[in-house]
Design a protein around this motif. Structure first.
Motif, short mmCIF file in Angstrom:
data_model
loop_
_atom_site.label_atom_id
_atom_site.label_comp_id
_atom_site.label_asym_id
_atom_site.label_seq_id
_atom_site.Cartn_x
_atom_site.Cartn_y
_atom_site.Cartn_z
N PRO A 59 6.70 -6.16 2.99
CA PRO A 59 6.64 -6.97 1.77
C PRO A 59 6.60 -8.47 2.05
O PRO A 59 6.28 -9.26 1.16
N ASN A 60 6.91 -8.88 3.27
CA ASN A 60 6.86 -10.30 3.61
C ASN A 60 5.47 -10.75 4.02
O ASN A 60 5.22 -11.94 4.13
N ARG A 61 4.56 -9.81 4.24
CA ARG A 61 3.18 -10.15 4.58
C ARG A 61 2.36 -10.30 3.31
O ARG A 61 2.56 -9.57 2.34
N PRO A 62 1.41 -11.22 3.30
CA PRO A 62 0.55 -11.35 2.11
C PRO A 62 -0.32 -10.10 1.94
O PRO A 62 -0.58 -9.37 2.90
N LEU A 63 -0.75 -9.85 0.73
CA LEU A 63 -1.57 -8.68 0.44
C LEU A 63 -2.83 -8.65 1.30
O LEU A 63 -3.26 -7.59 1.74
N ASP A 64 -3.42 -9.80 1.54
CA ASP A 64 -4.65 -9.86 2.34
C ASP A 64 -4.43 -9.38 3.77
O ASP A 64 -5.35 -8.89 4.41
N ALA A 65 -3.21 -9.51 4.28
CA ALA A 65 -2.91 -9.14 5.66
C ALA A 65 -2.58 -7.65 5.80
O ALA A 65 -2.50 -7.14 6.91
N ARG A 66 -2.38 -6.97 4.69
CA ARG A 66 -2.05 -5.55 4.73
C ARG A 66 -3.33 -4.72 4.81
O ARG A 66 -4.42 -5.19 4.49
N SER A 67 -3.19 -3.47 5.25
CA SER A 67 -4.37 -2.59 5.33
C SER A 67 -4.79 -2.16 3.92
O SER A 67 -4.02 -2.27 2.96
N ARG A 68 -6.00 -1.64 3.82
CA ARG A 68 -6.49 -1.16 2.53
C ARG A 68 -5.59 -0.06 2.00
O ARG A 68 -5.28 0.00 0.82
N ASP A 69 -5.14 0.85 2.88
CA ASP A 69 -4.27 1.94 2.46
C ASP A 69 -2.94 1.43 1.93
O ASP A 69 -2.41 1.96 0.95
N GLU A 70 -2.39 0.39 2.55
CA GLU A 70 -1.12 -0.17 2.08
C GLU A 70 -1.29 -0.80 0.69
O GLU A 70 -0.44 -0.62 -0.19
N VAL A 71 -2.38 -1.53 0.51
CA VAL A 71 -2.64 -2.16 -0.80
C VAL A 71 -2.92 -1.07 -1.84
O VAL A 71 -2.45 -1.14 -2.98
N TYR A 72 -3.65 -0.02 -1.44
CA TYR A 72 -3.92 1.10 -2.34
C TYR A 72 -2.61 1.75 -2.80
O TYR A 72 -2.44 2.04 -3.99
N ASN A 73 -1.68 1.98 -1.87
CA ASN A 73 -0.41 2.59 -2.24
C ASN A 73 0.39 1.70 -3.18
O ASN A 73 1.07 2.19 -4.07
N ARG A 74 0.29 0.38 -2.99
CA ARG A 74 0.97 -0.55 -3.91
C ARG A 74 0.33 -0.43 -5.30
O ARG A 74 1.02 -0.41 -6.32
N ALA A 75 -0.99 -0.35 -5.35
CA ALA A 75 -1.69 -0.20 -6.63
C ALA A 75 -1.31 1.13 -7.29
O ALA A 75 -1.16 1.19 -8.51
N LYS A 76 -1.12 2.15 -6.50
CA LYS A 76 -0.70 3.45 -7.02
C LYS A 76 0.68 3.34 -7.66
O LYS A 76 0.92 3.88 -8.74
N GLU A 77 1.60 2.64 -7.00
CA GLU A 77 2.94 2.42 -7.56
C GLU A 77 2.87 1.72 -8.90
O GLU A 77 3.65 2.00 -9.81
N LEU A 78 1.92 0.79 -9.02
CA LEU A 78 1.76 0.01 -10.25
C LEU A 78 0.90 0.71 -11.29
O LEU A 78 0.66 0.17 -12.35
N LYS A 79 0.42 1.92 -10.94
CA LYS A 79 -0.39 2.73 -11.85
C LYS A 79 -1.66 2.00 -12.30
O LYS A 79 -2.04 2.02 -13.47
#
Length: 109
Positions: A59-79
């Motif tokens: 969570p301390n890394r910016p979204l741009d620095a995360r992998s696509r799968d990590e950002v996808y999972n965050r989007a899934k949490e946010l529905k």
């Protein structure tokens, strides 16, 4: 050794560890090599989840620095709707546009 390992996994672990020790690798490193090898085989066989597709990243890394799968999972949490067809940049943008109120509600469930 983890409880989820089969007898075959344990035998393979011991064999790899012993082989590494015979080559002069220190004990801790030999155990790590053996465990990683056994776990990789289990993952390839589908007997363990793939870590790559789990989690939302640091969570301390910016979204741009995360992998696509990590950002996808965050989007899934946010529905966020339509996430399965989004690229990484689209996912990052959608997660950033999500209101804070929605973010807090998603964690309570």
């Amino acid at each position: 050794m983890p409880r989820a390992w089969s007898d075959k996994d344990e035998r393979q672990y011991e064999h790899i560890k012993d082989s590494s020790l015979e080559r002069g690798v220190r004990t801790e490193k030999a155990e790590e090599i053996a465990a990683r090898t056994v776990n990789k085989r289990r993952r390839v066989e589908g007997r363990t989840p793939n870590v790559r597709t789990q989690g939302t990243g640091n969570p301390n890394r910016p979204l741009d620095a995360r992998s696509r799968d990590e950002v996808y999972n965050r989007a899934k949490e946010l529905k966020i709707r339509g996430r399965s067809t989004m690229s990484k940049s689209e996912l990052v943008e959608a997660v950033r546009r999500t209101p804070r109120r929605r973010l807090n509600n998603s964690r309570r469930r």
